[in-house]
Design a protein around this motif. Structure first.
Motif, PDB file in Angstrom:
ATOM      1  N   LEU A   1       0.700  -1.102   0.220  1.00  8.21           N
ATOM      2  CA  LEU A   1      -0.156   0.225   0.099  1.00  8.21           C
ATOM      3  C   LEU A   1       0.539   0.945  -0.265  1.00  8.21           C
ATOM      4  O   LEU A   1       0.402   2.314  -0.919  1.00  8.21           O
ATOM      5  N   GLN A   2       2.667   1.181   0.442  1.00 10.93           N
ATOM      6  CA  GLN A   2       3.224   2.721   0.734  1.00 10.93           C
ATOM      7  C   GLN A   2       3.698   2.278  -0.953  1.00 10.93           C
ATOM      8  O   GLN A   2       3.671   3.591  -1.176  1.00 10.93           O
TER       9      GLN A   2
ATOM     10  N   PHE B   1      -6.023   0.216   4.882  1.00 15.08           N
ATOM     11  CA  PHE B   1      -5.922   0.958   4.709  1.00 15.08           C
ATOM     12  C   PHE B   1      -6.474   2.153   5.027  1.00 15.08           C
ATOM     13  O   PHE B   1      -5.017   2.755   4.493  1.00 15.08           O
ATOM     14  N   PHE B   2      -6.726   2.479   6.309  1.00 12.83           N
ATOM     15  CA  PHE B   2      -6.550   3.578   6.865  1.00 12.83           C
ATOM     16  C   PHE B   2      -4.716   4.366   8.037  1.00 12.83           C
ATOM     17  O   PHE B   2      -4.412   4.757   7.790  1.00 12.83           O
ATOM     18  N   GLN B   3      -4.067   2.962   8.025  1.00 12.41           N
ATOM     19  CA  GLN B   3      -2.991   2.333   8.309  1.00 12.41           C
ATOM     20  C   GLN B   3      -2.278   3.420   7.590  1.00 12.41           C
ATOM     21  O   GLN B   3      -1.056   3.849   7.961  1.00 12.41           O
ATOM     22  N   ALA B   4      -2.591   3.052   6.331  1.00 10.83           N
ATOM     23  CA  ALA B   4      -1.794   3.275   5.008  1.00 10.83           C
ATOM     24  C   ALA B   4      -1.748   4.305   4.965  1.00 10.83           C
ATOM     25  O   ALA B   4      -1.036   4.721   4.104  1.00 10.83           O
ATOM     26  N   GLY B   5      -2.609   5.742   5.053  1.00  9.97           N
ATOM     27  CA  GLY B   5      -2.977   6.538   4.879  1.00  9.97           C
ATOM     28  C   GLY B   5      -4.473   7.317   3.426  1.00  9.97           C
ATOM     29  O   GLY B   5      -4.175   7.118   3.183  1.00  9.97           O
TER      30      GLY B   5
ATOM     31  N   ASN C   1      -9.783   6.325  -1.415  1.00  6.93           N
ATOM     32  CA  ASN C   1      -9.023   7.374  -1.590  1.00  6.93           C
ATOM     33  C   ASN C   1      -8.029   7.900  -0.711  1.00  6.93           C
ATOM     34  O   ASN C   1      -7.863   7.572   0.479  1.00  6.93           O
ATOM     35  N   ASN C   2      -6.792   8.147  -1.463  1.00  9.09           N
ATOM     36  CA  ASN C   2      -6.498   9.225  -0.680  1.00  9.09           C
ATOM     37  C   ASN C   2      -6.399  10.134   0.575  1.00  9.09           C
ATOM     38  O   ASN C   2      -6.625  11.207  -0.405  1.00  9.09           O
ATOM     39  N   LEU C   3      -5.589  10.157   1.608  1.00 10.82           N
ATOM     40  CA  LEU C   3      -6.069  11.054   2.803  1.00 10.82           C
ATOM     41  C   LEU C   3      -5.334  12.039   2.521  1.00 10.82           C
ATOM     42  O   LEU C   3      -5.543  13.327   2.975  1.00 10.82           O
TER      43      LEU C   3
END
Length: 283
Positions: free
Chosen positions: A184-185, A244-248, A280-282
């Motif tokens: 994910l990063q 996904f949240f932890q990856a931003g 979506n990208n934060l």
């Protein structure tokens, strides 16, 4: 609440893995030599299958070529708004397909969306070759390249923040859950700040998970190996959203759906379960 020291917790996990390992090799004699050799070199089977994923997936595509998966025309119905052109932008929309396989996502999409440009990568050299040899392959529409996104930096192939949409279609489940955050990063580096990730994958309770579990082919929690050496993880909505949240990333939409499929030839009814999500990208 009782706190278990880390050393004891690790030892318990190791013992549990050894038990699963002994059940696994005793159940399937065909795998016994390969698994025993793997256990001697790697601390756990998940690491072994991750290290050798290129070999197993390349053998898969050599064997099945482009005959195994059907073209995914349902993506147009599910997510058409993410693939269509922005009327207010003069820029071509760019899609990155991670784990492109033989092109079952790529070619239906470029046929339906003439202005879409696709970056497509896969861990299997044979899969990439299948894409490039497809009758509808055009270099001005598709750039297909070899990439193991667990270790290879996508920035070596794609410009940073240049991709509008990333698709992960039955791809993330194929890797060890310990490798998922780094993937994910990796994809985040090439995704635009307002870009989206579209995911469709296996969900907890799927018929295949139950079948693999009954054969004692779980190699770590929720992670299973198939008979050909390829692997699959089965997601819950909470696990996926947290990952996904932890990856931003922000969860735009997520749902699990199940469907009963009748196999008349084998006279069985299969409960298939999938998870479908948009992130979506934060940044």
């Amino acid at each position: 609440m009782t706190v278990v020291p880390l050393a004891i917790a690790v030892d318990l996990r190791y013992r549990r893995w050894r038990h699963q390992f002994s059940l696994f090799i005793s159940h399937d004699p065909w795998f016994r030599p390969m698994v025993i050799q793997a256990a001697g070199k790697y601390p756990n089977l998940a690491e072994y299958y991750q290290k050798n994923a290129t070999k197993f997936w390349d053998n898969f595509y050599k064997r099945h070529k482009n005959k195994f998966f059907k073209d995914r025309h349902y993506l147009e119905k599910d997510w058409g708004q993410y693939f269509s052109d922005d009327a207010n932008s003069a820029n071509v929309k760019v899609l990155l397909e991670v784990g492109c396989g033989a092109g079952n996502t790529i070619f239906p999409l470029i046929a339906a969306y003439p202005e879409l440009y696709v970056q497509a990568c896969d861990i299997s050299p044979h899969a990439v070759a299948l894409v490039k040899s497809h009758a509808e392959f055009k270099e001005d529409r598709v750039n297909a390249f070899l990439c193991d996104v667990t270790v290879d930096n996508l920035l070596e192939k794609i410009n940073p923040s240049s991709v509008d949409v990333i698709t992960l279609i039955f791809m993330l489940s194929a890797v060890s859950p310990h490798k998922m955050p780094s993937i994910l990063q990796n994809i985040k580096r090439v995704l635009k700040p307002d870009g989206y990730v579209l995911l469709r994958d296996y969900a907890i309770g799927d018929f295949a998970q139950v079948k693999l579990g009954n054969k004692n082919q779980m190699i770590s929690e929720g992670f299973y190996v198939r008979g050909d050496g390829t692997c699959s993880f089965y997601f819950s909505e909470d696990f996926l959203s947290t990952l996904f949240f932890q990856a931003g990333f922000n969860t735009v939409d997520i749902s699990t759906y199940c469907k009963q499929i009748k196999n008349s030839h084998k006279n069985i009814t299969m409960d298939r379960c999938w998870v479908r999500a948009v992130f979506n990208n934060l940044e």
